[in-house]
Design a protein around this motif. Sequence first.
Motif, PDB file in Angstrom:
ATOM      1  N   GLY A   1      19.335  37.146 -54.333  1.00  0.00           N
ATOM      2  CA  GLY A   1      20.425  38.135 -54.467  1.00  0.00           C
ATOM      3  C   GLY A   1      20.974  38.219 -55.879  1.00  0.00           C
ATOM      4  O   GLY A   1      21.001  39.298 -56.475  1.00  0.00           O
ATOM      5  N   LEU A   2      21.388  37.069 -56.438  1.00  0.00           N
ATOM      6  CA  LEU A   2      22.015  37.101 -57.766  1.00  0.00           C
ATOM      7  C   LEU A   2      21.029  37.537 -58.844  1.00  0.00           C
ATOM      8  O   LEU A   2      21.397  38.251 -59.775  1.00  0.00           O
ATOM      9  CB  LEU A   2      22.588  35.719 -58.118  1.00  0.00           C
ATOM     10  CG  LEU A   2      23.857  35.318 -57.357  1.00  0.00           C
ATOM     11  CD1 LEU A   2      24.364  33.968 -57.847  1.00  0.00           C
ATOM     12  CD2 LEU A   2      24.947  36.363 -57.512  1.00  0.00           C
ATOM     13  N   SER A   3      19.741  37.088 -58.700  1.00  0.00           N
ATOM     14  CA  SER A   3      18.769  37.486 -59.730  1.00  0.00           C
ATOM     15  C   SER A   3      18.532  38.991 -59.678  1.00  0.00           C
ATOM     16  O   SER A   3      18.362  39.643 -60.714  1.00  0.00           O
ATOM     17  CB  SER A   3      17.474  36.684 -59.601  1.00  0.00           C
ATOM     18  OG  SER A   3      16.551  37.334 -58.796  1.00  0.00           O
TER      19      SER A   3
ATOM     20  N   ILE B   1      17.151  30.338 -55.992  1.00  0.00           N
ATOM     21  CA  ILE B   1      18.134  29.240 -56.055  1.00  0.00           C
ATOM     22  C   ILE B   1      19.170  29.537 -54.976  1.00  0.00           C
ATOM     23  O   ILE B   1      19.852  30.568 -55.025  1.00  0.00           O
ATOM     24  CB  ILE B   1      18.839  29.200 -57.441  1.00  0.00           C
ATOM     25  CG1 ILE B   1      17.822  29.090 -58.585  1.00  0.00           C
ATOM     26  CG2 ILE B   1      19.870  28.081 -57.501  1.00  0.00           C
ATOM     27  CD1 ILE B   1      17.120  27.762 -58.705  1.00  0.00           C
ATOM     28  N   SER B   2      19.226  28.672 -53.996  1.00  0.00           N
ATOM     29  CA  SER B   2      20.174  28.923 -52.902  1.00  0.00           C
ATOM     30  C   SER B   2      20.703  27.597 -52.362  1.00  0.00           C
ATOM     31  O   SER B   2      20.001  26.588 -52.388  1.00  0.00           O
ATOM     32  CB  SER B   2      19.468  29.693 -51.782  1.00  0.00           C
ATOM     33  OG  SER B   2      20.358  29.888 -50.700  1.00  0.00           O
ATOM     34  N   THR B   3      21.968  27.657 -51.925  1.00  0.00           N
ATOM     35  CA  THR B   3      22.525  26.459 -51.277  1.00  0.00           C
ATOM     36  C   THR B   3      22.640  26.676 -49.773  1.00  0.00           C
ATOM     37  O   THR B   3      23.135  25.823 -49.050  1.00  0.00           O
ATOM     38  CB  THR B   3      23.929  26.148 -51.852  1.00  0.00           C
ATOM     39  OG1 THR B   3      24.731  27.303 -51.698  1.00  0.00           O
ATOM     40  CG2 THR B   3      23.885  25.711 -53.294  1.00  0.00           C
ATOM     41  N   LYS B   4      22.163  27.885 -49.364  1.00  0.00           N
ATOM     42  CA  LYS B   4      22.294  28.216 -47.937  1.00  0.00           C
ATOM     43  C   LYS B   4      21.010  27.849 -47.198  1.00  0.00           C
ATOM     44  O   LYS B   4      19.916  27.994 -47.756  1.00  0.00           O
ATOM     45  CB  LYS B   4      22.577  29.708 -47.779  1.00  0.00           C
ATOM     46  CG  LYS B   4      23.859  30.129 -48.448  1.00  0.00           C
ATOM     47  CD  LYS B   4      23.977  31.627 -48.496  1.00  0.00           C
ATOM     48  CE  LYS B   4      25.042  32.020 -49.513  1.00  0.00           C
ATOM     49  NZ  LYS B   4      24.989  33.410 -49.852  1.00  0.00           N
ATOM     50  N   GLU B   5      21.173  27.468 -45.945  1.00  0.00           N
ATOM     51  CA  GLU B   5      20.004  27.065 -45.153  1.00  0.00           C
ATOM     52  C   GLU B   5      19.002  28.201 -45.002  1.00  0.00           C
ATOM     53  O   GLU B   5      17.804  28.053 -45.154  1.00  0.00           O
ATOM     54  CB  GLU B   5      20.470  26.603 -43.765  1.00  0.00           C
ATOM     55  CG  GLU B   5      20.615  25.105 -43.693  1.00  0.00           C
ATOM     56  CD  GLU B   5      21.099  24.674 -42.343  1.00  0.00           C
ATOM     57  OE1 GLU B   5      20.671  25.296 -41.343  1.00  0.00           O
ATOM     58  OE2 GLU B   5      21.912  23.729 -42.297  1.00  0.00           O
TER      59      GLU B   5
ATOM     60  N   ARG C   1      29.421  39.779 -50.166  1.00  0.00           N
ATOM     61  CA  ARG C   1      28.893  39.015 -49.029  1.00  0.00           C
ATOM     62  C   ARG C   1      28.813  37.524 -49.368  1.00  0.00           C
ATOM     63  O   ARG C   1      29.192  36.668 -48.566  1.00  0.00           O
ATOM     64  CB  ARG C   1      27.494  39.543 -48.652  1.00  0.00           C
ATOM     65  CG  ARG C   1      26.916  38.943 -47.377  1.00  0.00           C
ATOM     66  CD  ARG C   1      25.624  39.655 -47.024  1.00  0.00           C
ATOM     67  NE  ARG C   1      24.695  39.633 -48.152  1.00  0.00           N
ATOM     68  CZ  ARG C   1      23.809  38.669 -48.363  1.00  0.00           C
ATOM     69  NH1 ARG C   1      23.706  37.671 -47.525  1.00  0.00           N
ATOM     70  NH2 ARG C   1      23.011  38.717 -49.399  1.00  0.00           N
ATOM     71  N   ASN C   2      28.329  37.229 -50.594  1.00  0.00           N
ATOM     72  CA  ASN C   2      28.279  35.824 -51.022  1.00  0.00           C
ATOM     73  C   ASN C   2      29.669  35.192 -50.972  1.00  0.00           C
ATOM     74  O   ASN C   2      29.830  34.038 -50.554  1.00  0.00           O
ATOM     75  CB  ASN C   2      27.739  35.720 -52.455  1.00  0.00           C
ATOM     76  CG  ASN C   2      26.217  35.685 -52.475  1.00  0.00           C
ATOM     77  OD1 ASN C   2      25.586  35.447 -51.453  1.00  0.00           O
ATOM     78  ND2 ASN C   2      25.636  35.945 -53.638  1.00  0.00           N
ATOM     79  N   ALA C   3      30.677  35.970 -51.457  1.00  0.00           N
ATOM     80  CA  ALA C   3      32.044  35.431 -51.463  1.00  0.00           C
ATOM     81  C   ALA C   3      32.522  35.184 -50.026  1.00  0.00           C
ATOM     82  O   ALA C   3      33.130  34.132 -49.738  1.00  0.00           O
ATOM     83  CB  ALA C   3      32.969  36.411 -52.174  1.00  0.00           C
TER      84      ALA C   3
HETATM   85  P1  ADP Z   1      21.485  33.551 -51.341  1.00  0.00           P
HETATM   86  O1  ADP Z   1      22.770  34.244 -50.986  1.00  0.00           O
HETATM   87  O2  ADP Z   1      20.336  33.995 -50.546  1.00  0.00           O
HETATM   88  O3  ADP Z   1      21.641  32.030 -51.381  1.00  0.00           O
HETATM   89  P2  ADP Z   1      22.050  34.472 -53.992  1.00  0.00           P
HETATM   90  O4  ADP Z   1      21.210  34.616 -55.187  1.00  0.00           O
HETATM   91  O5  ADP Z   1      22.841  35.653 -53.583  1.00  0.00           O
HETATM   92  O6  ADP Z   1      21.131  33.964 -52.837  1.00  0.00           O
HETATM   93  O7  ADP Z   1      23.073  33.298 -54.252  1.00  0.00           O
HETATM   94  C1  ADP Z   1      22.611  32.073 -54.776  1.00  0.00           C
HETATM   95  C2  ADP Z   1      23.608  30.959 -54.546  1.00  0.00           C
HETATM   96  O8  ADP Z   1      24.778  31.175 -55.319  1.00  0.00           O
HETATM   97  C3  ADP Z   1      24.133  30.895 -53.165  1.00  0.00           C
HETATM   98  O9  ADP Z   1      23.271  30.100 -52.338  1.00  0.00           O
HETATM   99  C4  ADP Z   1      25.453  30.185 -53.353  1.00  0.00           C
HETATM  100  O10 ADP Z   1      25.319  28.779 -53.357  1.00  0.00           O
HETATM  101  C5  ADP Z   1      25.877  30.590 -54.722  1.00  0.00           C
HETATM  102  N1  ADP Z   1      26.973  31.602 -54.709  1.00  0.00           N
HETATM  103  C6  ADP Z   1      26.876  32.923 -54.862  1.00  0.00           C
HETATM  104  N2  ADP Z   1      28.098  33.506 -54.803  1.00  0.00           N
HETATM  105  C7  ADP Z   1      29.000  32.490 -54.597  1.00  0.00           C
HETATM  106  C8  ADP Z   1      30.421  32.446 -54.484  1.00  0.00           C
HETATM  107  N3  ADP Z   1      31.186  33.535 -54.553  1.00  0.00           N
HETATM  108  N4  ADP Z   1      30.998  31.215 -54.296  1.00  0.00           N
HETATM  109  C9  ADP Z   1      30.242  30.100 -54.276  1.00  0.00           C
HETATM  110  N5  ADP Z   1      28.894  30.091 -54.391  1.00  0.00           N
HETATM  111  C10 ADP Z   1      28.270  31.271 -54.553  1.00  0.00           C
END
Ligand code: ADP
Length: 484
Positions: free
Chosen positions: A443-445, A433-437, A384-386
């Motif tokens: 998720g990653l943690s 840690i997120s770059t999304k609004e 989903r992140n991708a």
């Molecule tokens: P969220 O999706 O809620 O932001 P995650 O922990 O899943 O939280 O992801 C953290 C951040 O990692 C995302 O905000 C995004 O900036 C970056 N990220 C994760 N997967 C990718 C990816 N495949 N390409 C670029 N950035 C990614």
Amino acid sequence: MKKYYRDSVLAKKLIVGTVLCSSIITLLLTSFHLYTQYARDIDQLSQSEQIIRNSLLNSLSESVWDYDNKLIQLQLEGVLSQPYIEQTYLELKDGQTFRSGALEHDWTKTYVFPIVHEQKGKRRELGTLTVTADLHNIYQQLINSAALTLLFNAIKTFGVVIFMLFLIERLIGRHLLRIVSSLDKIDPEQSPASIELGRPAKHLPDDMDKLAEAINAMQQRIHDAHHARLIASQEKAELQERIINQNQQLAQLDRVFTMGEMATSLAHELNQPLASITGFADICKRLVSQDQINHEMVEKTLEKVSSEAIRASEIIRRTREFVRDRTPQRGAHHISPLVHESIAMLQDMANKNQVIINYQPQEKSAQIEVDKVQIEQVLINLIRNAIEALSPQANGCINISQEIEENMVLLHIADNGPGLADKVMQNLFKPFISTKESGMGVGLSICHSIIEAHGGQITVINQPNQGACFTIQLPTCHNEEISF
Ligand code: ADP
């Protein structure tokens, strides 16, 4: 007590040490004593020689000069009165000889004196006097003296050793045995039983009391430390359990949150089979309202209704399974079905964002012992992140590949998006840690903690001009070969 002497190495060492030390001292002292006694006897003998040389020789030479044989004989017998002198022998130049005394033993010392007569400054040699001292008595006395000294010392050493053993058993041995038997019974789980030496209340405290006291204090400290460690490990276990529970709750929240985000896609996905069912149901209605009912067509249409309904219920089952609050359940799974199922849940989202997901499972696969839903949660998060990273661009593509290295299954999820931002790279797998609004940033943690809990590893690299590539490593549980 007997047992103590039999078993005690300390007692044996003490006997050997005392006997050795006492023997060496006795030998040295005896040698010194014998030497002084010998020196005294030899001194007495040399005094006899001096007396013979200084006074007796002159009068004897006068008697020889006067040919007074009687006096000569008397004088020779007088020489015998000197200590240790046992025989005299006078040999004159004219061949005459005189002898007195007799030798009984072999140990002798002989002195030869010239008999010289002086008259008017003229020296005349008249003969030689041979005096023999018998040393047997000297040696005999030395031997007797040595034997007596050694015997007395041996008796004294024996007495001292017995007395010392008695003292050691009374003052040390029996208390040591008591301490050893108490220490043998120590159980860190139980409260320490203090060592009692069983001495009379009024005795003067000595080193053994101090030792028992120190051991009792040490026992108490060991017990306290053990107790503290037990409590600490219990607290640690409780804390770990709390952390695991909180992680599970967080993972559950993350799943619900993910599903919330995917709700639109899900609704769309469900809409498709429902629309088909409605369409096929209409067709059925029409077919059965005709005069001539085509049973075969009706049957085929109903089959399509049924398969679309199964598809819809499969989507609902997958969704319910994914968001359900449940305790982790591990089982042996192949990685490919998990990847397929995760892709299926995101396929609609990928289509909408015009992202292509490529997955070619390897022919060789190995089983992994995992919680299926948790691993799917990791895969869904990463895919989903991708998709989200690729959504603004055209020709978005996600390549999923797998390989087996030794006892590990490696799954690579690579995209051709912009790659990870520096902020994310620096705090890799840290929460929030997120770059999304609208992103929670957990998720990653959660992916990280799930993979670590499965004894695996998750890593990521930014591929130059190609986007991000996440790699999951999980230990295999079977090495069988299965083809898909
Ligand atoms: P969220 O999706 O809620 O932001 P995650 O922990 O899943 O939280 O992801 C953290 C951040 O990692 C995302 O905000 C995004 O900036 C970056 N990220 C994760 N997967 C990718 C990816 N495949 N390409 C670029 N950035 C990614």
